[in-house]
Design an enzyme around this catalytic site. Structure first.
Site, PDB file in Angstrom:
ATOM      1  N   GLU A   1      -5.315  -8.678   1.298  1.00 58.64           N
ATOM      2  CA  GLU A   1      -5.914  -8.278   2.578  1.00 58.64           C
ATOM      3  C   GLU A   1      -7.393  -8.000   2.380  1.00 58.64           C
ATOM      4  O   GLU A   1      -7.783  -7.330   1.427  1.00 58.64           O
ATOM      5  CB  GLU A   1      -5.279  -6.989   3.133  1.00 58.64           C
ATOM      6  CG  GLU A   1      -3.897  -7.144   3.672  1.00 58.64           C
ATOM      7  CD  GLU A   1      -3.335  -5.844   4.250  1.00 58.64           C
ATOM      8  OE1 GLU A   1      -4.119  -4.975   4.676  1.00 58.64           O
ATOM      9  OE2 GLU A   1      -2.105  -5.706   4.240  1.00 58.64           O
TER      10      GLU A   1
ATOM     11  N   GLU B   1       0.809  -1.221   0.000  1.00 60.72           N
ATOM     12  CA  GLU B   1       0.000   0.000   0.000  1.00 60.72           C
ATOM     13  C   GLU B   1       0.843   1.273   0.000  1.00 60.72           C
ATOM     14  O   GLU B   1       0.816   2.054   0.963  1.00 60.72           O
ATOM     15  CB  GLU B   1      -0.960   0.011   1.191  1.00 60.72           C
ATOM     16  CG  GLU B   1      -1.920  -1.159   1.211  1.00 60.72           C
ATOM     17  CD  GLU B   1      -3.049  -1.002   2.233  1.00 60.72           C
ATOM     18  OE1 GLU B   1      -3.092   0.024   2.932  1.00 60.72           O
ATOM     19  OE2 GLU B   1      -3.903  -1.902   2.292  1.00 60.72           O
TER      20      GLU B   1
HETATM   21  C1  FCB Z   1      -4.310  -1.993   5.649  1.00 62.77           C
HETATM   22  C2  FCB Z   1      -2.910  -2.283   6.144  1.00 62.77           C
HETATM   23  C3  FCB Z   1      -2.891  -3.244   7.310  1.00 62.77           C
HETATM   24  C4  FCB Z   1      -3.993  -2.971   8.281  1.00 62.77           C
HETATM   25  C5  FCB Z   1      -5.315  -2.925   7.580  1.00 62.77           C
HETATM   26  C6  FCB Z   1      -6.485  -2.725   8.489  1.00 62.77           C
HETATM   27  O1  FCB Z   1      -4.324  -0.748   5.032  1.00 62.77           O
HETATM   28  O2  FCB Z   1      -2.126  -2.788   5.102  1.00 62.77           O
HETATM   29  O3  FCB Z   1      -1.627  -3.185   7.913  1.00 62.77           O
HETATM   30  O4  FCB Z   1      -3.732  -1.779   8.925  1.00 62.77           O
HETATM   31  O5  FCB Z   1      -5.294  -1.897   6.629  1.00 62.77           O
END
Ligand code: FCB
Length: 782
Positions: free
Chosen positions: A358, A157
């Site tokens: 994620e 990210e």
């Molecule tokens: C993402 C991050 C991770 C965590 C989630 C909730 O943006 O990559 O580390 O903080 O959000």
């Protein structure tokens, strides 16, 4: 029951990151990272550094196929450069071996935001050199782990690292420079390119990058993505999409920056940091694109809106809240946007394999004697998996799905309060407990997919059959009637518990003949990110649903919608109404109160006797804030008042006036609209009127954040030259430097009080309005 299967070889996994779980921040010669410097929280996190074997065993037991972890850069290069630290590499050696032994495939991410502090001291990501240091680091890690790790991710990210770290400053290192943010973004991309080369040179089999992908939509498109847009809205959507998504997708996968981005970069940061050949370097072929998806971004054109610091170049765009269910983070839950995002990536970048690296959710968990029944998390993940499956069936090449996260952990600036784990962690004892979501995920993995249809919820009939009583008896127990014999009641309650039966509307209305529906009426907030509204939606919904009520969300944004809401209530389609926040003129509250249906209100109405309400003690909070400034020796205190047609703003002004009068001082007032830029402008006016001004009390945190900005621009040191106090305690208040002293409005308590107030009214009990105390939270700014 048949299975909604996923393709053969689809990877089921979980993700974590080093800083969020490892702890042991000085073990094995680890250096300092920017998060150690920035964060106020204890850094033990989950102590995974010492407990990794237990955590690997948990994964094995759950049947996890792949584990995406991140390597902590300051463990490998404690000082940022030089020779790699063998003890640091040893830890990942052990971890990888333990994973392989347990049959879990390791996926390594190299940068999940924990930059060595030494590199930040040398300029951080806005400096090009940092990308070269990253390439050295990638080479060192790959040289040690490359024989056992096949799949590598470079940076996680980069938008967050650049724009929250260097733009809005809510993440480490906490800088607030739009120019630095754009430079950082470019160098993070460069690091991805150089890192990919280094990994390839070390023989890595698969390399990818991980991006946060947020579809950008207008409020109207949330329920209807195909809805056509006005030219202005289309432009706003396109611009935010370029800033958040295409700024990273296009260079990585096409070797170019989006056309509408470059003028923004140029006027903010110049183009001196973009060098010939950079884009070719960045666009190294990759094997996999990691997609992190949580929530969409909802925006619309709004000419007067100033740029949001996290999105430099977003002037004229309003970030909106939408009346959907939200997670405890306040993030709208819109699984359909995940299908949308995947479909789009496949169409625009054909031939790129995708993986959900994620996806997950923060909800308030309750630990009970028989487990942690995190039904909301289960349904969040289930709905999102269904959305992935829709895309897969359309032919989108999604290779796997990794839940964020294995463990409850240290959620960056938000600390330990956020719960994203499948596994609960008691941070006092480090005990791990599987939540229901972990057990559910284990079953999904075993089955290779979801159940085609969800298991039917137990009904009143099922409970009656199990308990051997009639339906009427069950419903009498559910409704708490006294006429049921204690032994029978006990048998029925046991059956209810065993079947996990949730009494629904039908069951309750058998006796009460009510609709069992409650309307939750929202007016559209004028400001994005309204934490209080988000909390109220979440808690009111869960309390009332827990009491067997069904919630109908209604949006009060136009005169026409007001009319429909009143009609709906007059027709007795609901038993009660929760109204928040009251519209400025209070006409809706008044009209609803005349229907005879119980109504409760968030926030005091203009005519306080009209409807029972829940509010905080705005006047008391403002007085406490003012007294704090006076006690600190401040004598020339200015107040930025919000729009005085809002009752809360009137009360905050009254509290301030009283405290000043008691101290024998004259108030000095500057009115403002509810935006940060208006707060900055008001502060400049106050400083102009009284150059000896030594304190500002702002009626909201947004205004106070504007005051901090104006103070900085005027060269005033906070708090030495100018103390600043806000009101509300929004997230940003604890994240700015110095932290903002403010008055905390207890969002969850207000929401709970509101739900209870309505329940008592529905039971016909006499009720009085509730005013909760507002507490001063002292931080660095005053
Ligand atoms: C993402 C991050 C991770 C965590 C989630 C909730 O943006 O990559 O580390 O903080 O959000």
């Amino acid at each position: 029951m048949s299975t909604a299967a996923f393709p053969e070889g689809f990877v089921w996994g979980v993700s974590t990151s080093a800083y969020q779980i490892e702890g042991a921040t000085s073990a094995g010669g680890r250096g300092r990272s920017i998060w150690d410097t920035f964060s106020a929280d204890r850094a033990e996190a989950c102590d995974h550094y010492h407990r990794y074997r237990d955590d690997v065993r948990l994964m094995k037991d759950l049947g996890i196929a792949a584990y995406r972890f991140s390597v902590s850069w300051p463990r490998i290069f404690p000082g940022g450069s030089g020779e790699p630290n063998e003890a640091g590499l040893d830890f990942y050696d052990r971890l990888v071996d333990a994973l392989l032994e347990a049959g879990v495939t390791p996926y390594a991410t190299l940068y999940h935001w924990d930059l060595p502090q030494a590199l930040e001291d040398a300029g951080g990501w806005p400096e090009r050199e940092t990308a070269h240091r990253f390439a050295d680091y990638a080479a060192a890690v790959a040289a040690r782990l490359g024989d056992r790790v096949d799949t590598w991710f470079t940076v996680n990210e980069p938008w967050v690292a650049a724009f929250l770290g260097y733009g809005s400053g809510i993440h480490a290192p906490g800088r607030t420079s739009p120019a630095d943010a754009f430079r950082a973004a470019h160098h993070l991309l460069l690091a991805h390119g150089l890192g990919t080369q280094a990994l390839r040179a070390a023989g890595a089999a698969k390399v990818g990058g991980v991006l946060n992908i947020s579809p950008v939509l207008t409020p109207g498109q949330v329920g209807d993505p195909g809805r056509p847009l006005s030219e202005e809205d289309a432009e706003a959507v396109g611009r935010i999409d370029a800033l958040v998504n295409r700024q990273f997708l296009d260079p990585m996968l096409r070797g170019s920056y989006p056309a509408e981005l470059l003028p923004i970069v140029e006027r903010t940061a110049g183009l001196g940091h973009l060098r010939d050949g950079d884009l070719e370097l960045i666009a190294q072929p990759i094997d996999l694109l990691g997609v992190n998806y949580y929530t969409p971004l909802v925006v619309q054109a709004q000419p007067s809106e100033p740029a949001d610091p996290a999105y430099p170049g977003s002037e004229g765009v309003l970030f909106c809240t939408v009346p959907t269910a939200v997670t405890a983070m306040g993030w709208p839950i819109v699984p359909g946007c995940l299908s949308l995002a995947l479909r789009r990536l496949a169409a625009e970048f054909p031939g790129t394999d995708l993986m959900i690296t994620e996806n997950g959710a923060d909800f308030v968990d309750v630990v009970t004697g028989d487990g942690i029944h995190d039904v909301e998390r289960v349904s969040f993940i289930e709905e999102h998996l269904r959305a992935v499956r829709v895309a897969v069936q359309e032919g989108v090449p999604v290779r796997g799905y990794l839940v964020w996260s294995l463990l409850d952990n240290l959620e960056w600036a938000d600390g330990y309060q956020r719960k994203f784990g499948l596994v609960h962690v008691d941070f006092a004892t480090q005990r791990r407990r599987l939540k229901d979501s972990a057990l559910w995920y284990r079953d999904v993995i075993r089955r290779g997919g979801l159940l085609e249809s969800r298991p039917k919820r137990p009904t009143l009939e099922t409970v009656a059959a199990r308990a051997g009583v009639s339906r009427a008896t069950v419903s009498r127990v559910v409704n708490g009637e006294a006429s049921v014999r204690p032994e029978v009641r006990e048998t029925v309650l046991l059956a209810i518990k065993e079947l996990a039966y949730v009494p629904n509307a039908a069951a309750r209305s058998l006796v009460t003949r009510s609709t069992n529906s409650v309307a939750l009426v929202l007016s559209v907030p004028r400001q994005g990110g309204d934490q209080l509204t988000a909390a109220v939606v979440q808690y009111v919904t869960s309390v009332l649903e827990g009491a067997g009520k069904q919630i109908t969300l209604m949006l009060a944004d136009t005169a026409e919608s007001h009319r429909r809401i009143v009609q709906h209530v007059e027709a007795r389609l609901v038993d009660g109404v929760v109204l928040l926040p009251p519209d400025r003129g209070d006409t809706l509250a008044e009209r609803l109160s005349r229907t005879g249906v119980p109504v409760v209100l968030l926030g005091k109405p203009a005519i306080a006797s009209l409807v029972p309400y829940v509010d905080v003690d705005n006047a008391g909070g403002a007085a406490a804030a003012t007294e704090h400034l006076l006690a600190g020796g401040r004598s020339r205190i200015g107040m930025i008042t919000g729009p005085l047609d809002l009752i809360a703003m009137q009360d905050r002004l009254a509290g301030h006036r009283d405290a000043m009068r008691r101290a024998g001082r004259q108030p000095l007032l500057a009115p403002a609209e509810l935006t940060r830029s208006s707060g900055a402008a008001a502060t400049r006016r106050l400083l102009g009127d009284d150059p000896a001004l030594d304190a500002v009390f702002a009626a909201t945190d947004q205004l106070a954040l504007g005051a901090l900005q104006a103070a900085r621009e005027a060269g005033r040191r906070v708090p030495e030259d100018l103390a600043v106090v806000g009101f509300d305690d929004v997230d940003a208040a604890s994240a700015v430097v110095p932290g903002l002293t403010t008055v905390r409005v207890p969002a969850a308590e207000q929401a709970l009080a509101l739900a209870r107030l309505l329940l008592s009214r529905l039971e016909g009990r006499h009720t009085e309005s509730v005013v909760l105390p507002a507490r001063l939270v002292v931080r660095g700014s005053a």
